[in-house]
Design a protein around this motif. Structure first.
Motif, PDB file in Angstrom:
ATOM      1  N   LEU A  95      67.092  99.263 -25.168  1.00  0.00           N
ATOM      2  CA  LEU A  95      67.707  98.995 -23.867  1.00  0.00           C
ATOM      3  C   LEU A  95      67.213  97.637 -23.396  1.00  0.00           C
ATOM      4  N   VAL A 141      60.526 101.273 -24.232  1.00  0.00           N
ATOM      5  CA  VAL A 141      60.482 100.893 -22.819  1.00  0.00           C
ATOM      6  C   VAL A 141      60.061  99.441 -22.623  1.00  0.00           C
ATOM      7  N   VAL A 143      72.496  95.782 -13.951  1.00  0.00           N
ATOM      8  CA  VAL A 143      72.703  97.228 -14.008  1.00  0.00           C
ATOM      9  C   VAL A 143      74.186  97.539 -14.155  1.00  0.00           C
ATOM     10  N   LEU A 186      75.177  97.511 -17.693  1.00  0.00           N
ATOM     11  CA  LEU A 186      74.762  98.748 -18.362  1.00  0.00           C
ATOM     12  C   LEU A 186      75.742  99.874 -18.048  1.00  0.00           C
ATOM     13  N   GLY A 236      75.916 102.696 -10.001  1.00  0.00           N
ATOM     14  CA  GLY A 236      74.611 103.321 -10.204  1.00  0.00           C
ATOM     15  C   GLY A 236      74.756 104.807 -10.499  1.00  0.00           C
ATOM     16  N   ILE A 258      75.757 105.741 -14.022  1.00  0.00           N
ATOM     17  CA  ILE A 258      74.673 105.768 -14.997  1.00  0.00           C
ATOM     18  C   ILE A 258      73.948 107.107 -14.931  1.00  0.00           C
ATOM     19  N   VAL A 259      73.645 107.550 -13.689  1.00  0.00           N
ATOM     20  CA  VAL A 259      72.924 108.813 -13.523  1.00  0.00           C
ATOM     21  C   VAL A 259      73.712 109.958 -14.141  1.00  0.00           C
ATOM     22  N   VAL A 296      74.061 109.724 -18.104  1.00  0.00           N
ATOM     23  CA  VAL A 296      72.849 110.029 -18.869  1.00  0.00           C
ATOM     24  C   VAL A 296      72.490 111.504 -18.752  1.00  0.00           C
ATOM     25  N   LEU A 297      72.686 112.072 -17.543  1.00  0.00           N
ATOM     26  CA  LEU A 297      72.284 113.464 -17.352  1.00  0.00           C
ATOM     27  C   LEU A 297      73.261 114.434 -17.998  1.00  0.00           C
ATOM     28  N   VAL A 304      58.889 105.930 -16.935  1.00  0.00           N
ATOM     29  CA  VAL A 304      58.986 104.668 -16.219  1.00  0.00           C
ATOM     30  C   VAL A 304      60.013 104.905 -15.120  1.00  0.00           C
ATOM     31  N   LEU A 356      61.991 103.950 -12.159  1.00  0.00           N
ATOM     32  CA  LEU A 356      62.379 102.735 -11.438  1.00  0.00           C
ATOM     33  C   LEU A 356      62.731 103.000  -9.981  1.00  0.00           C
ATOM     34  N   LEU A 386      66.515 113.981 -10.283  1.00  0.00           N
ATOM     35  CA  LEU A 386      66.860 113.110 -11.397  1.00  0.00           C
ATOM     36  C   LEU A 386      66.208 113.524 -12.709  1.00  0.00           C
ATOM     37  N   LEU A 425      65.906 116.244 -17.538  1.00  0.00           N
ATOM     38  CA  LEU A 425      65.473 115.473 -18.704  1.00  0.00           C
ATOM     39  C   LEU A 425      64.141 115.977 -19.228  1.00  0.00           C
ATOM     40  N   GLU A 454      62.094 108.658 -23.579  1.00  0.00           N
ATOM     41  CA  GLU A 454      61.712 107.992 -22.330  1.00  0.00           C
ATOM     42  C   GLU A 454      62.765 106.994 -21.840  1.00  0.00           C
ATOM     43  N   LEU A 455      63.587 106.476 -22.773  1.00  0.00           N
ATOM     44  CA  LEU A 455      64.630 105.549 -22.315  1.00  0.00           C
ATOM     45  C   LEU A 455      65.660 106.243 -21.427  1.00  0.00           C
ATOM     46  N   SER A 456      65.910 107.543 -21.656  1.00  0.00           N
ATOM     47  CA  SER A 456      66.872 108.249 -20.820  1.00  0.00           C
ATOM     48  C   SER A 456      66.412 108.283 -19.373  1.00  0.00           C
ATOM     49  N   LEU A 466      64.347 106.289 -17.983  1.00  0.00           N
ATOM     50  CA  LEU A 466      64.384 104.932 -17.442  1.00  0.00           C
ATOM     51  C   LEU A 466      65.801 104.593 -16.966  1.00  0.00           C
ATOM     52  N   MET A 467      66.802 104.949 -17.775  1.00  0.00           N
ATOM     53  CA  MET A 467      68.179 104.623 -17.405  1.00  0.00           C
ATOM     54  C   MET A 467      68.621 105.397 -16.170  1.00  0.00           C
ATOM     55  N   VAL A 468      68.286 106.696 -16.116  1.00  0.00           N
ATOM     56  CA  VAL A 468      68.693 107.494 -14.955  1.00  0.00           C
ATOM     57  C   VAL A 468      68.110 106.914 -13.680  1.00  0.00           C
ATOM     58  N   LEU A 498      67.100 103.940 -13.190  1.00  0.00           N
ATOM     59  CA  LEU A 498      67.685 102.608 -12.948  1.00  0.00           C
ATOM     60  C   LEU A 498      69.017 102.731 -12.204  1.00  0.00           C
ATOM     61  N   GLY A 499      69.888 103.629 -12.709  1.00  0.00           N
ATOM     62  CA  GLY A 499      71.169 103.834 -12.037  1.00  0.00           C
ATOM     63  C   GLY A 499      70.956 104.320 -10.615  1.00  0.00           C
ATOM     64  N   ALA A 500      70.020 105.282 -10.468  1.00  0.00           N
ATOM     65  CA  ALA A 500      69.775 105.850  -9.148  1.00  0.00           C
ATOM     66  C   ALA A 500      69.274 104.784  -8.187  1.00  0.00           C
ATOM     67  N   VAL A 501      68.407 103.914  -8.663  1.00  0.00           N
ATOM     68  CA  VAL A 501      67.822 102.961  -7.726  1.00  0.00           C
ATOM     69  C   VAL A 501      68.860 101.925  -7.309  1.00  0.00           C
TER      70      VAL A 501
END
Lengths: 280, 293
Positions: A38, A92, A213, A216, A256, A259-260, A263-264, B33, B35, B81, B85, B92-94, B96-98, B100-103
């Motif tokens: 990533l 990471v 973002v 992404l 945003g 993405i959430v 991924v979920l 991680v 964010l 969030l 997971l 761990e990248l998942s 991080l991405m979640v 990131l999108g949330a923030v």
């Protein structure tokens, strides 16, 4: 060209350009995600391409055919400097090292007078257009599609699924990852150069955290089952704010949340199965 | 002049350390991680702004209240969030991405709601008089930052080293599954860590808001870069390393701005980050964990 098509292109020129450029950006995210990494530096790479191409055109008066490839050199150098140490480490680290890059460069653009400071750079001649943008998009799609079907593509898929198993099978994981990051920098840098040469103005605030973002979200919405999927994701997310008025304010919130949710709940993206059927 | 610069650097650095502490704890114990961490920083500052401005609270009451509110926010967001997971043991990248999108959604939503303008805490929330020692000037906000950092860092280290909860946390950081088998309620501890980390970030936001007197939705995002640099230099998950690295970054930034060029200040953190990744990727104090196929 028929008159109606001419009219249409003239009216929606900016949207049509944005679709092509965002498609390239989605591809630049795709190549990194395709090796299981990533990178969040795409917007920063794009900004470097935009700034260096604008300076090459305005100060050195080089032709666009020289400017476009030259503009990919600074992002590639940065990608090398960041990628070489981080790609040896766990996933990471690349994300962490690239996430701040856009904001750092924003401060640099703002504070360096030669880069236009807060005013940015304006008066960039319109050298890019339909042919260069879509030509590059089609070439990139074709190359990535062929790569995905080749042995390289299978190696990339293997290391995305299980890095250690892939390494044991003789895949040089580190080299593939670095190659992917460099390809990503080239695509994003070219997209930046193209966007600078269709919009005539570039500013320091266009390449920070939010666009990073957003890029992404293009790739995740489409999924990475084939190179066409992220481009489709980019097109959907570029057209939605145009189609729905009042949506523009909440565009970033929506990007945003995509993405959430992806991924979920939809780890393969929105478009994977259908795509796979007619691509393979 | 140099002494003043050093003091300013240490003060700036202690806010970085304060901010990075929760971040590194979150990574160390929860292996995430996260964010959204920067958002708790912004949220803390806005809570304090509301409490002091609309409700007229004194800062001594608003600071802990805002920290507590940010902590609760962190628990809720972590639950929304990351529970899923964690259950499926996602890479761990998942996570991080979640986050990131949330923030991005949170910052953008907050900006739409409250506007992008810079806000200020009401005048007189802190006595304006600075402490003057010879040629040195230290504002009350800076003294408060130093005290708060010392108290919070001391408290955190005591919690980790001296209490049964700290022991459980360290066990969980070492091996979460084994900790669970030993009867540690890992879900409850994860919530506790989120609460503490969110509160640390919120407190950091209030203190920085006081120091620079500028509060704005994306302030946490600007801080995140510093947070990353501090936790990477200090070693991921290392509380003591984060403290030292935070102070170091603050001093180097201040000296760069003072003696070289203030425009370079923003780039210092990034240059340090890349330099450490090239030379000592596990941090200045970290041990290398080498995993080979």
């Amino acid at each position: 060209m028929p008159v109606w098509l001419d009219d249409f292109l003239w009216t929606y020129q900016n949207v049509v350009y944005a679709l092509g450029i965002n498609g390239l950006l989605a591809l630049s995210m795709y190549v990194v995600l395709a090796v299981g990494q990533l990178s969040l530096g795409q917007a920063a790479f794009m900004g470097m391409g935009a700034y260096s191409s604008a300076l090459l055109t305005l100060k050195l008066h080089l032709p666009f055919a020289v400017v476009l490839p030259a503009a990919t050199i600074p992002p590639v150098l940065f990608a090398l400097a960041i990628g070489t140490p981080t790609l040896r480490l766990s996933g990471v680290y690349l994300a962490i090292a690239t996430i701040g890059l856009g904001e750092v460069l924003r401060a640099v653009y703002l504070n360096v007078d030669a880069l236009g400071g807060a005013l940015g750079i304006s008066g960039i001649p319109e050298r890019a257009g339909m042919v260069s943008i879509y030509g590059l998009l089609i070439v990139a799609l074709a190359v990535l599609w062929l790569v995905a079907r080749s042995g390289i593509g299978r190696a990339m898929e293997a290391m995305r699924e299980d890095e250690i198993a892939a390494a044991v099978m003789g895949v040089n994981v580190r080299r593939y990852r670095l190659g992917a990051l460099l390809a990503s920098a080239v695509l994003a840098g070219a997209a930046g150069a193209l966007s600078a040469h269709v919009s005539s103005f570039i500013g320091p605030n266009e390449y920070g955290f939010e666009p990073a973002v957003t890029i992404l979200s293009y790739a995740l919405l489409g999924g990475i089952s084939s190179p066409f999927a992220p481009v489709a994701g980019a097109w959907i997310l570029t057209l939605l704010p145009e189609a729905l008025r009042g949506f523009a304010d909440l565009r970033l919130v929506f990007n945003g949340l995509i993405i959430v949710v992806v991924v979920l709940f939809l780890p393969n993206g929105l478009l994977p199965l259908r795509m796979r059927r007619w691509v393979k | 002049m140099l002494a003043q610069q050093l003091i300013n650097g240490v003060l700036l650095g202690s806010t970085y350390a304060l901010f990075a502490l929760g971040f590194t704890l979150m990574f160390g114990v929860l292996k995430v991680v996260n964010l959204t961490y920067g958002f708790y920083f912004s949220a803390g500052a806005f809570f304090a702004l509301h409490l002091t401005k609309q409700w007229g609270w004194p800062i001594a009451a608003a600071l802990p209240a805002a920290a507590a509110a940010s902590g609760v926010l962190a628990v809720v967001l972590d639950w929304l969030l990351l529970t899923r997971l964690r259950r499926i043991n996602a890479p761990e990248l998942s996570s991080l991405m979640v986050t990131l999108g949330a923030v991005l959604a949170l910052y953008a939503g907050m900006t739409t709601w409250l506007g992008p303008d810079i806000r200020r805490l009401p005048a007189g929330v802190l006595g304006g008089e600075a402490l003057v020692l010879g040629e040195l000037r230290i504002t009350q906000a800076q003294i408060l930052i130093l005290l708060a950092t010392a108290v919070l860092v001391g408290g955190l280290l005591a919690l980790m080293r001296l209490t049964p909860i700290g022991l459980a946390l360290r066990a969980m950081a070492e091996k979460p599954d084994a900790a669970g088998l030993m009867g540690i309620d890992t879900a409850k501890l994860a919530a506790l860590v989120s609460l503490v980390c969110g509160a640390l970030a919120g407190a950091g936001g209030v203190l920085i808001g006081l120091n620079f007197n500028a509060i704005q939705p994306y302030m946490g995002e600007a801080m995140m870069l510093r947070g990353f640099v501090v936790i990477i230099i200090g070693g991921l998950g290392d509380v003591r390393g984060a403290l030292i690295a935070g102070l170091l970054l603050g001093v180097v930034e201040t000296l760069t701005a003072g003696y070289i060029d203030s425009g370079l200040k923003e780039a210092v953190a990034f240059i340090m980050l890349v330099a450490v990744l090239w030379t000592r990727p596990s941090g200045l104090f970290g041990r290398a964990h080498i995993q080979r196929a």
